[in-house]
Design a protein around this motif. Structure first.
Motif, PDB file in Angstrom:
ATOM      1  N   UNK A 154       0.818  -1.175  -0.007  1.00 32.03           N
ATOM      2  CA  UNK A 154      -0.005   0.029  -0.108  1.00 32.03           C
ATOM      3  C   UNK A 154       1.083   1.216  -0.051  1.00 32.03           C
ATOM      4  N   UNK A 155       0.712   2.084  -1.017  1.00 30.19           N
ATOM      5  CA  UNK A 155       1.445   3.328  -1.058  1.00 30.19           C
ATOM      6  C   UNK A 155       1.271   4.201   0.243  1.00 30.19           C
ATOM      7  N   UNK A 156       2.385   4.888   0.640  1.00 31.94           N
ATOM      8  CA  UNK A 156       2.243   5.955   1.767  1.00 31.94           C
ATOM      9  C   UNK A 156       1.217   7.180   1.279  1.00 31.94           C
ATOM     10  N   UNK A 157       0.682   7.519   2.368  1.00 26.69           N
ATOM     11  CA  UNK A 157      -0.501   8.402   2.087  1.00 26.69           C
ATOM     12  C   UNK A 157      -0.052  10.159   2.702  1.00 26.69           C
ATOM     13  N   UNK A 158      -0.092  11.037   1.869  1.00 21.02           N
ATOM     14  CA  UNK A 158       0.021  12.281   2.446  1.00 21.02           C
ATOM     15  C   UNK A 158      -0.994  12.661   3.424  1.00 21.02           C
ATOM     16  N   UNK A 159      -0.376  13.624   4.297  1.00 20.67           N
ATOM     17  CA  UNK A 159      -1.336  14.054   5.398  1.00 20.67           C
ATOM     18  C   UNK A 159      -2.690  14.862   4.750  1.00 20.67           C
ATOM     19  N   UNK A 160      -2.593  15.250   3.565  1.00 22.30           N
ATOM     20  CA  UNK A 160      -3.322  16.131   2.924  1.00 22.30           C
ATOM     21  C   UNK A 160      -4.413  15.033   2.091  1.00 22.30           C
ATOM     22  N   UNK A 161      -4.233  13.754   2.105  1.00 21.08           N
ATOM     23  CA  UNK A 161      -5.078  12.827   1.551  1.00 21.08           C
ATOM     24  C   UNK A 161      -6.279  12.940   1.702  1.00 21.08           C
ATOM     25  N   UNK A 162      -7.321  12.915   0.922  1.00 20.66           N
ATOM     26  CA  UNK A 162      -8.735  12.565   1.524  1.00 20.66           C
ATOM     27  C   UNK A 162      -8.964  11.240   1.064  1.00 20.66           C
ATOM     28  N   UNK A 163      -9.681  10.732   2.099  1.00 20.43           N
ATOM     29  CA  UNK A 163      -9.880   9.233   1.893  1.00 20.43           C
ATOM     30  C   UNK A 163     -11.558   9.009   1.735  1.00 20.43           C
ATOM     31  N   UNK A 164     -11.955   8.429   0.568  1.00 15.91           N
ATOM     32  CA  UNK A 164     -13.204   8.349   0.666  1.00 15.91           C
ATOM     33  C   UNK A 164     -13.555   6.946   1.201  1.00 15.91           C
ATOM     34  N   UNK A 165     -14.365   7.167   2.299  1.00 16.21           N
ATOM     35  CA  UNK A 165     -14.582   5.969   3.376  1.00 16.21           C
ATOM     36  C   UNK A 165     -15.912   5.396   2.880  1.00 16.21           C
ATOM     37  N   UNK A 166     -15.700   3.848   2.767  1.00  8.94           N
ATOM     38  CA  UNK A 166     -16.876   2.949   2.590  1.00  8.94           C
ATOM     39  C   UNK A 166     -17.785   2.523   3.576  1.00  8.94           C
ATOM     40  N   UNK A 167     -16.802   2.464   4.518  1.00  9.17           N
ATOM     41  CA  UNK A 167     -17.277   1.994   5.957  1.00  9.17           C
ATOM     42  C   UNK A 167     -16.340   1.988   7.074  1.00  9.17           C
ATOM     43  N   UNK A 168     -16.571   1.879   8.315  1.00  9.60           N
ATOM     44  CA  UNK A 168     -15.658   1.971   9.450  1.00  9.60           C
ATOM     45  C   UNK A 168     -16.170   1.227  10.559  1.00  9.60           C
ATOM     46  N   UNK A 194     -12.088   7.108  19.158  1.00  9.82           N
ATOM     47  CA  UNK A 194     -12.890   8.148  19.427  1.00  9.82           C
ATOM     48  C   UNK A 194     -13.174   8.936  18.156  1.00  9.82           C
ATOM     49  N   UNK A 195     -12.101   9.190  17.396  1.00 12.96           N
ATOM     50  CA  UNK A 195     -12.299   9.943  16.290  1.00 12.96           C
ATOM     51  C   UNK A 195     -13.309   8.909  15.192  1.00 12.96           C
ATOM     52  N   UNK A 196     -13.097   7.919  15.269  1.00 15.23           N
ATOM     53  CA  UNK A 196     -13.864   6.892  14.151  1.00 15.23           C
ATOM     54  C   UNK A 196     -15.243   6.702  14.948  1.00 15.23           C
ATOM     55  N   UNK A 197     -15.422   6.790  16.079  1.00 15.63           N
ATOM     56  CA  UNK A 197     -16.733   6.917  16.739  1.00 15.63           C
ATOM     57  C   UNK A 197     -17.570   7.892  16.499  1.00 15.63           C
ATOM     58  N   UNK A 198     -16.732   9.199  16.458  1.00 15.27           N
ATOM     59  CA  UNK A 198     -17.298  10.486  15.918  1.00 15.27           C
ATOM     60  C   UNK A 198     -17.627  10.357  14.323  1.00 15.27           C
ATOM     61  N   UNK A 199     -16.677   9.568  13.642  1.00 14.49           N
ATOM     62  CA  UNK A 199     -17.223   9.453  12.330  1.00 14.49           C
ATOM     63  C   UNK A 199     -18.514   8.649  11.987  1.00 14.49           C
ATOM     64  N   UNK A 259     -24.084  12.685   7.183  1.00 11.55           N
ATOM     65  CA  UNK A 259     -23.010  13.705   7.009  1.00 11.55           C
ATOM     66  C   UNK A 259     -22.204  12.823   6.060  1.00 11.55           C
ATOM     67  N   UNK A 260     -21.028  13.715   4.985  1.00  7.94           N
ATOM     68  CA  UNK A 260     -20.359  13.195   4.015  1.00  7.94           C
ATOM     69  C   UNK A 260     -19.466  12.136   4.671  1.00  7.94           C
ATOM     70  N   UNK A 261     -18.795  11.235   3.701  1.00  6.17           N
ATOM     71  CA  UNK A 261     -17.913  10.415   4.130  1.00  6.17           C
ATOM     72  C   UNK A 261     -16.439  10.667   3.646  1.00  6.17           C
ATOM     73  N   UNK A 262     -16.364  11.712   2.857  1.00  4.58           N
ATOM     74  CA  UNK A 262     -15.094  12.342   2.112  1.00  4.58           C
ATOM     75  C   UNK A 262     -14.333  12.934   3.161  1.00  4.58           C
ATOM     76  N   UNK A 263     -13.360  12.534   4.034  1.00  4.03           N
ATOM     77  CA  UNK A 263     -13.069  13.316   5.359  1.00  4.03           C
ATOM     78  C   UNK A 263     -11.413  13.354   5.062  1.00  4.03           C
ATOM     79  N   UNK A 264     -10.765  14.242   5.541  1.00  4.73           N
ATOM     80  CA  UNK A 264      -9.513  14.676   5.660  1.00  4.73           C
ATOM     81  C   UNK A 264      -9.128  14.066   6.892  1.00  4.73           C
ATOM     82  N   UNK A 265      -8.221  12.784   6.761  1.00  3.51           N
ATOM     83  CA  UNK A 265      -7.913  12.137   8.039  1.00  3.51           C
ATOM     84  C   UNK A 265      -6.564  12.645   8.638  1.00  3.51           C
ATOM     85  N   UNK A 266      -6.390  12.969   9.594  1.00  7.18           N
ATOM     86  CA  UNK A 266      -4.970  13.461   9.827  1.00  7.18           C
ATOM     87  C   UNK A 266      -4.035  12.349   9.905  1.00  7.18           C
TER      88      UNK A 266
END
Length: 117
Positions: free
Chosen positions: A1-15, A66-71, A79-86
């Motif tokens: 899996x390639x490294x991801x930048x801190x600015x990457x937006x992850x299109x989340x399909x589930x959590x 807790x971050x994932x619980x908030x998502x 609310x939308x699932x395209x989030x900036x994940x720190x």
């Protein structure tokens, strides 16, 4: 899996929450950690289920449960699932989604939001 930048937006399909209390109890949590190659912790982990640029599924592993619980709460509110994940919240990536690499067939309620957003 390639490294991801801190600015990457992850299109989340589930959590999902991978903790002793949120994932079928202590024995199931320990089994999940073993299969995922994660060290069990008292806090557990949060998983974000996403697709890479080629459309292949992967799981981003977060230390911040807790971050994932908030998502999950935000998604339940529509609310939308395209989030900036720190970047500092992500400790690694695992190819595929959990039910593809774990023999469990039952998932906690709300663990897999629909991917229609």
């Amino acid at each position: 899996m390639p490294d991801r930048d801190e600015d990457d937006v992850i299109a989340i399909h589930g959590a999902m929450l991978a903790t002793e209390t949120d994932f079928h109890g202590p024995a199931a949590y320990l089994a999940l950690c073993a299969v995922a190659g994660l060290q069990p912790t008292a806090e557990g982990y949060g998983f974000l289920l996403a697709l890479d640029g080629d459309g292949e599924p992967y799981t981003a592993v977060l230390w911040d449960v807790e971050y994932v619980r908030l998502l999950l709460s935000a998604w339940e509110a529509g609310e939308a699932r395209d989030v900036m994940v720190p970047a500092e919240k992500v400790i690694g990536h695992i190819r595929e989604w959990p039910w593809m690499w774990v023999g469990f067939t039952a998932w906690p309620a709300g663990a897999v939001p629909s991917a229609d957003a």
